[in-house]
Design a protein around this motif. Structure first.
Motif, PDB file in Angstrom:
ATOM      1  N   LEU A 231      -5.113 -22.414 -37.782  1.00 27.30           N
ATOM      2  CA  LEU A 231      -5.886 -22.787 -36.600  1.00 27.30           C
ATOM      3  C   LEU A 231      -6.789 -21.647 -36.134  1.00 27.30           C
ATOM      4  CD1 LEU A 231      -3.187 -24.771 -34.581  1.00 27.30           C
ATOM      5  CD2 LEU A 231      -5.088 -25.695 -35.913  1.00 27.30           C
ATOM      6  N   GLN A 232      -6.308 -20.409 -36.273  1.00 24.51           N
ATOM      7  CA  GLN A 232      -7.128 -19.277 -35.842  1.00 24.51           C
ATOM      8  C   GLN A 232      -8.384 -19.148 -36.704  1.00 24.51           C
ATOM      9  OE1 GLN A 232      -5.165 -15.481 -35.461  1.00 24.51           O
ATOM     10  NE2 GLN A 232      -7.092 -14.396 -35.174  1.00 24.51           N
ATOM     11  N   VAL A 233      -8.230 -19.296 -38.013  1.00 25.89           N
ATOM     12  CA  VAL A 233      -9.409 -19.210 -38.895  1.00 25.89           C
ATOM     13  C   VAL A 233     -10.367 -20.359 -38.591  1.00 25.89           C
ATOM     14  CG1 VAL A 233     -10.232 -19.292 -41.279  1.00 25.89           C
ATOM     15  CG2 VAL A 233      -8.182 -17.990 -40.717  1.00 25.89           C
ATOM     16  N   HIS A 234      -9.797 -21.541 -38.370  1.00 25.76           N
ATOM     17  CA  HIS A 234     -10.626 -22.700 -38.027  1.00 25.76           C
ATOM     18  C   HIS A 234     -11.449 -22.409 -36.775  1.00 25.76           C
ATOM     19  CE1 HIS A 234     -11.957 -26.778 -37.564  1.00 25.76           C
ATOM     20  NE2 HIS A 234     -11.239 -26.991 -36.475  1.00 25.76           N
ATOM     21  N   ASP A 258     -10.358 -19.593 -20.791  1.00 27.39           N
ATOM     22  CA  ASP A 258     -10.183 -20.228 -22.101  1.00 27.39           C
ATOM     23  C   ASP A 258      -8.829 -20.911 -22.116  1.00 27.39           C
ATOM     24  OD1 ASP A 258     -10.342 -21.066 -24.682  1.00 27.39           O
ATOM     25  OD2 ASP A 258     -10.521 -19.078 -25.581  1.00 27.39           O
ATOM     26  N   CYS A 259      -8.825 -22.234 -21.983  1.00 25.01           N
ATOM     27  CA  CYS A 259      -7.594 -23.017 -21.924  1.00 25.01           C
ATOM     28  C   CYS A 259      -7.065 -23.221 -23.346  1.00 25.01           C
ATOM     29  CB  CYS A 259      -7.848 -24.366 -21.273  1.00 25.01           C
ATOM     30  SG  CYS A 259      -8.622 -24.287 -19.654  1.00 25.01           S
ATOM     31  N   GLY A 260      -5.809 -22.832 -23.573  1.00 26.60           N
ATOM     32  CA  GLY A 260      -5.289 -22.870 -24.932  1.00 26.60           C
ATOM     33  C   GLY A 260      -6.006 -21.861 -25.796  1.00 26.60           C
ATOM     34  N   GLY A 261      -6.251 -20.669 -25.229  1.00 24.14           N
ATOM     35  CA  GLY A 261      -7.100 -19.664 -25.877  1.00 24.14           C
ATOM     36  C   GLY A 261      -6.445 -18.848 -26.962  1.00 24.14           C
ATOM     37  N   GLY A 262      -5.173 -19.115 -27.284  1.00 25.43           N
ATOM     38  CA  GLY A 262      -4.523 -18.443 -28.402  1.00 25.43           C
ATOM     39  C   GLY A 262      -4.481 -16.933 -28.247  1.00 25.43           C
ATOM     40  N   LYS A 263      -4.932 -16.233 -29.273  1.00 25.47           N
ATOM     41  CA  LYS A 263      -4.861 -14.764 -29.283  1.00 25.47           C
ATOM     42  C   LYS A 263      -6.036 -14.091 -28.586  1.00 25.47           C
ATOM     43  CE  LYS A 263      -2.251 -14.672 -33.635  1.00 25.47           C
ATOM     44  NZ  LYS A 263      -2.245 -14.199 -35.048  1.00 25.47           N
ATOM     45  N   GLY A 264      -6.928 -14.886 -27.982  1.00 27.59           N
ATOM     46  CA  GLY A 264      -7.999 -14.299 -27.184  1.00 27.59           C
ATOM     47  C   GLY A 264      -9.227 -13.871 -27.948  1.00 27.59           C
ATOM     48  N   GLY A 265      -9.375 -14.298 -29.192  1.00 26.87           N
ATOM     49  CA  GLY A 265     -10.515 -13.870 -29.997  1.00 26.87           C
ATOM     50  C   GLY A 265     -11.847 -14.340 -29.453  1.00 26.87           C
ATOM     51  N   LEU A 266     -11.893 -15.578 -28.938  1.00 25.88           N
ATOM     52  CA  LEU A 266     -13.166 -16.106 -28.452  1.00 25.88           C
ATOM     53  C   LEU A 266     -13.619 -15.380 -27.190  1.00 25.88           C
ATOM     54  CD1 LEU A 266     -15.504 -18.053 -28.522  1.00 25.88           C
ATOM     55  CD2 LEU A 266     -14.056 -19.786 -27.436  1.00 25.88           C
ATOM     56  N   VAL A 267     -12.731 -15.221 -26.208  1.00 23.30           N
ATOM     57  CA  VAL A 267     -13.168 -14.546 -24.982  1.00 23.30           C
ATOM     58  C   VAL A 267     -13.497 -13.081 -25.252  1.00 23.30           C
ATOM     59  CG1 VAL A 267     -12.006 -16.101 -23.378  1.00 23.30           C
ATOM     60  CG2 VAL A 267     -10.796 -14.096 -24.209  1.00 23.30           C
ATOM     61  N   SER A 268     -12.827 -12.458 -26.202  1.00 23.33           N
ATOM     62  CA  SER A 268     -13.161 -11.075 -26.559  1.00 23.33           C
ATOM     63  C   SER A 268     -14.598 -10.988 -27.058  1.00 23.33           C
ATOM     64  CB  SER A 268     -12.207 -10.542 -27.623  1.00 23.33           C
ATOM     65  OG  SER A 268     -10.915 -10.340 -27.102  1.00 23.33           O
TER      66      SER A 268
END
Length: 463
Positions: A231-234, A258-268
Motif C-alpha cells: 500500500l505504501q508503494v501504491h 492526512d486521514c489514514g496517512g500511514g507513515k506520513g510520507g505524503l505530508v512530509s
C-alpha cells in the motif's frame, strides 16, 4: 484498399512516439533500452516526475499499442493470453522468493547471463522446472535469454531487486488465487450475490473468515507488513504528482490533515515543498506509534515546534479537527468501501464533512474511471503537439485510453473482491459527495493513475 483503422492507429502511434522522443530529449533523459544494466529515471514514479507532455505521450503510446494488438491478434490468442496472465505473475513471484533475481543482479558480467543449470545448482532447484519459469519471465519482458538456457536481467526487472519499489509491490499472498477463483460463483450463485457488505465478499470465502479485510489484517500481524509495504508503494507512486499538480498555495487553511496517512510520507513531501503549512497525520492506534517514531527521526524540528503532529483517530468516528484551520486529505481511502453501508463511505466522508469550515477543502486522491462510451472517441491531441503549426490529425483511441487504463479497471475489480468497494466515475463521485453535503469544486488529473477530487461544503444545499 483503405485500412482506415490500422492507418489511423499507426499514425497515432508514430505521433505519440515522436512526442515521447522529443520530450525525453528536452528533459535530457537517456534513451530507453531493455539491455541497460541500470534503471531508467522513468522506471520509478516514486522518485521521478515526467513532464505533462511526456506522461501523456507514454499514455497515448500504450493506448495505441493496445488497440493495435486488439486489432491484429486473434480472439482465441487474446483469450489464451488472458487466461495465462496469472502464470506470468507467479513466475516473477517465484524468482523473487528463490533469491534468483538478486543473484542475477550481483554476478560479474551480469549482461552475459547465467546458465539455468548454474542457477538450479546454486539454489538447489530442478532445472526442468526452472527453465520454463525463466522463459515465461523473459517472454513477459522481464529478462533476456542471452543464449540457449542462459538468462540475464533487463532494465525493467531491476525494479525487483531487494530494496527497490517493485519488490515491495508483492503480487500474491496466501489465499489470493482462491479469492479470484470464487468471483464467478459469488456474483452469480452465492447467498451474497446481492450483498454490498464489506464482510460478504470473495475475501471472506477465500480466507474463511467473517471479518472484513482490515479487521482480519489486524488479527493476523504476519500479513500486516507485506500489505503495508504494498500500500505504501501504491501511494508513493502518486506522491510527486500530488505535490506538483495540485495548487497548494490556493488553500485558505493553514493546516493539512492526512486521514489514514500511514507513515506520513505524503505530508512530509507537501511540507518540504510548501513550508508555510502545518500538518497532522491521523491513523489507527497500531499505526501511529510507528509513524511517530519515523517522524521524530526524520523531522525532529517539525515535531518539536508543533508544525507536524501525529495522532490516533478512527475515521469512522467524528473528526476532532473542526473549522476553518483545516483541510483534509483522503488518499486511497474511499475506494475501499461501498456507498450504502452503515460502516462505509457515507460515514467516513460524512464525519469529515461535518468538521469543515467554509474555507476548508477535502482532497480525495483516488482513481476516476472513464467509461468507454465511444470506442472511437478522439483524444485531445493538441495537448501533445510541440509545434503549433502541425496540422491536427484525427487520432482516435478509446476515451478511457484502452490498455493504458487496464490498471484502473482491474483495481476496481480488486476493490470489489476485497471489500465490495470500487473505483468511481466522475458522476458517481458527484453523487457520493452530494449525499454528504459536499460539492466537487475541481478535479485535478495527476501524472499518475489517480486524480485529486477537490470538495467543499455545498453552500447551495443550505436553507
Amino acid at each position: 484498399m483503405v485500412h482506415a483503422e490500422l492507418d489511423r492507429l499507426q499514425a497515432c502511434l508514430n505521433f505519440a512516439l515522436d512526442t515521447l522522443r522529443k520530450e525525453m530529449d528536452k528533459s535530457q533523459l537517456p534513451p530507453l533500452s531493455q539491455h541497460s544494466l541500470v534503471e531508467h529515471p522513468l522506471d520509478d514514479p516514486t522518485t521521478y516526475l515526467p513532464s505533462t507532455a511526456l506522461f501523456e505521450a507514454r499514455r497515448l503510446s500504450l493506448a495505441c499499442l493496445g488497440e493495435l494488438k486488439d486489432l491484429v491478434q486473434t480472439p482465441l490468442d487474446k483469450r489464451m493470453d488472458e487466461r495465462y496472465t496469472a502464470y506470468a505473475a507467479v513466475c516473477t513471484d517465484t524468482l523473487i522468493k528463490t533469491g534468483i533475481i538478486d543473484y542475477l543482479s550481483d554476478v560479474p558480467n551480469s549482461s552475459q547471463g547465467v546458465p539455468a543449470a548454474e542457477l538450479a545448482s546454486r539454489f538447489e532447484l530442478d532445472s526442468q522446472k526452472l527453465v520454463p519459469i525463466l522463459r515465461c519471465f523473459a517472454a513477459n519482458g522481464w529478462a533476456r535469454e542471452t543464449c540457449d538456457y542462459s538468462f540475464a536481467l533487463n532494465r525493467c526487472s531491476r525494479s525487483f531487486i531487494k530494496g527497490h519499489a517493485g519488490r515491495r509491490l508483492n503480487l500474491f499472498m496466501p489465499g489470493f488465487m482462491s479469492m479470484v477463483e470464487s468471483i464467478p460463483s459469488w456474483v452469480m450463485e452465492s447467498d451474497w450475490k446481492l450483498s454490498r457488505s464489506p464482510a460478504q465478499t470473495p475475501f471472506q470465502i477465500a480466507f474463511k473468515t467473517p471479518l472484513h479485510r482490515f479487521a482480519w489484517v489486524m488479527e493476523h500481524p504476519h500479513a500486516l507488513i507485506p500489505i503495508a509495504d504494498h500500500l505504501q508503494v501504491h501511494g508513493d507512486m502518486s506522491t510527486p504528482s500530488v505535490v506538483a499538480d495540485y495548487p497548494w498555495k490556493q488553500l485558505d487553511t493553514p493546516i493539512i490533515v492526512d486521514c489514514g496517512g500511514g507513515k506520513g510520507g505524503l505530508v512530509s513531501a507537501i511540507l518540504d515543498a510548501h513550508p508555510s503549512f502545518q500538518a497532522i497525520v491521523q491513523d489507527t492506534e497500531n499505526v501511529v506509534a510507528l509513524t511517530s517514531s519515523i517522524m521524530e527521526e526524520r523531522r525532529p524540528r517539525d515535531v518539536e515546534n508543533g508544525r507536524l503532529k501525529v495522532e490516533a483517530h478512527d475515521f469512522f468516528q467524528p473528526q476532532p479537527r473542526i473549522g476553518n484551520d483545516y483541510s483534509f486529505i483522503l488518499r486511497h481511502i474511499i475506494h475501499d468501501w461501498p456507498d450504502d453501508e452503515a460502516v462505509g463511505v457515507a460515514t467516513i466522508l460524512g464525519n469529515v464533512a461535518r468538521a469543515l469550515g467554509p474555507k476548508s477543502k477535502i482532497l480525495i486522491v483516488d482513481m476516476v474511471v472513464v467509461p468507454n462510451v465511444d470506442s472511437t472517441a478522439t483524444t485531445n491531441a493538441e495537448l501533445f503537439l510541440l509545434d503549433s503549426d502541425v496540422k491536427r490529425v484525427d487520432y482516435s483511441v478509446p476515451s478511457h485510453f484502452g490498455s493504458a487504463s487496464k490498471i484502473v479497471n482491474a483495481f476496481s475489480v480488486h476493490m470489489l473482491t476485497l471489500m465490495n468497494g470500487c473505483e468511481r466515475s466522475l458522476p458517481e463521485w458527484e453523487t457520493l459527495v452530494k449525499g454528504c453535503g459536499l460539492c466537487i469544486t475541481n478535479v485535478y488529473p495527476l501524472r499518475a493513475h489517480t486524480s485529486i477530487i477537490e470538495c467543499a461544503l455545498d453552500t447551495r444545499a443550505s436553507p
